[in-house]
Design a protein around this motif. Sequence first.
Motif, PDB file in Angstrom:
ATOM      1  N   TYR A  47      55.312  41.513  43.262  1.00  0.00           N
ATOM      2  CA  TYR A  47      54.086  41.027  42.539  1.00  0.00           C
ATOM      3  C   TYR A  47      53.426  40.058  43.874  1.00  0.00           C
ATOM      4  N   ASP A  53      46.856  43.136  41.613  1.00  0.00           N
ATOM      5  CA  ASP A  53      47.123  42.047  40.671  1.00  0.00           C
ATOM      6  C   ASP A  53      47.375  42.506  39.103  1.00  0.00           C
ATOM      7  N   LEU A  54      48.084  41.694  38.399  1.00  0.00           N
ATOM      8  CA  LEU A  54      47.959  42.024  36.800  1.00  0.00           C
ATOM      9  C   LEU A  54      46.709  42.055  36.517  1.00  0.00           C
ATOM     10  N   ILE A  55      46.047  40.789  36.807  1.00  0.00           N
ATOM     11  CA  ILE A  55      44.605  40.598  36.398  1.00  0.00           C
ATOM     12  C   ILE A  55      43.715  40.520  37.514  1.00  0.00           C
ATOM     13  N   ASP A  57      41.417  39.619  40.474  1.00  0.00           N
ATOM     14  CA  ASP A  57      40.886  38.528  40.922  1.00  0.00           C
ATOM     15  C   ASP A  57      39.259  38.424  40.661  1.00  0.00           C
ATOM     16  N   LEU A  62      40.112  33.574  35.038  1.00  0.00           N
ATOM     17  CA  LEU A  62      41.591  34.570  34.719  1.00  0.00           C
ATOM     18  C   LEU A  62      42.154  35.063  35.797  1.00  0.00           C
ATOM     19  N   GLY A  63      41.270  35.649  36.646  1.00  0.00           N
ATOM     20  CA  GLY A  63      41.735  36.265  37.929  1.00  0.00           C
ATOM     21  C   GLY A  63      42.510  35.560  38.773  1.00  0.00           C
ATOM     22  N   LEU A  65      44.202  32.816  37.906  1.00  0.00           N
ATOM     23  CA  LEU A  65      45.189  31.985  36.906  1.00  0.00           C
ATOM     24  C   LEU A  65      46.652  32.591  37.016  1.00  0.00           C
ATOM     25  N   ASP A  66      46.470  34.108  37.115  1.00  0.00           N
ATOM     26  CA  ASP A  66      47.663  34.966  36.964  1.00  0.00           C
ATOM     27  C   ASP A  66      48.586  34.463  38.614  1.00  0.00           C
ATOM     28  N   ASP A  67      47.790  34.356  39.433  1.00  0.00           N
ATOM     29  CA  ASP A  67      48.568  33.928  40.809  1.00  0.00           C
ATOM     30  C   ASP A  67      49.014  32.524  40.840  1.00  0.00           C
ATOM     31  N   PHE A  69      49.683  30.648  38.092  1.00  0.00           N
ATOM     32  CA  PHE A  69      51.006  30.637  37.024  1.00  0.00           C
ATOM     33  C   PHE A  69      52.032  31.555  36.952  1.00  0.00           C
ATOM     34  N   LEU A  70      51.757  32.829  37.209  1.00  0.00           N
ATOM     35  CA  LEU A  70      52.941  33.793  36.980  1.00  0.00           C
ATOM     36  C   LEU A  70      53.748  33.620  38.240  1.00  0.00           C
TER      37      LEU A  70
END
Length: 134
Positions: A47, A53-55, A57, A62-63, A65-67, A69-70
């Motif tokens: 990942y 990305d999952l979401i 950027d 939100l784009g 935030l996945d980087d 936090f995840l």
Amino acid sequence: MLSRFIPPTWKDAARRLKREVLALYFAARDPATPWAARLLAALVAAYAFSPIDLIPDMIPVLGLLDDLFLLPLGIWLVLRMVPPEVMAVARQRAQDCLERPTSRLAAGVILLLWLLAAGLLWHWGRPLWGRWIA
């Protein structure tokens, strides 16, 4: 050039993150790592290095935030699952790998080889594609 504008602490944090993700990759390949940790480490490393990305950027807030936090959450979970001695060896391998010298000349030669291969494929494949497309 752009690195002049990035604060030194951000650069250090980015280097540490890159080293940790590379260490996770090495830890995932170590036979002494439990299978669940190996799977999670491989997923986190994939990942982190993946351009997908999952979401995306492009989605505001939100784009990114996945980087934010995840990735740290995944790293934290893997670090708790991998034995400390395996992680120490993996970190040393990652540090050694990152300290290797890089060659811009070699990168340029590889890029030229890829461009040459793409050009030859285009040149030789164009008559075939013309029949299929038309």
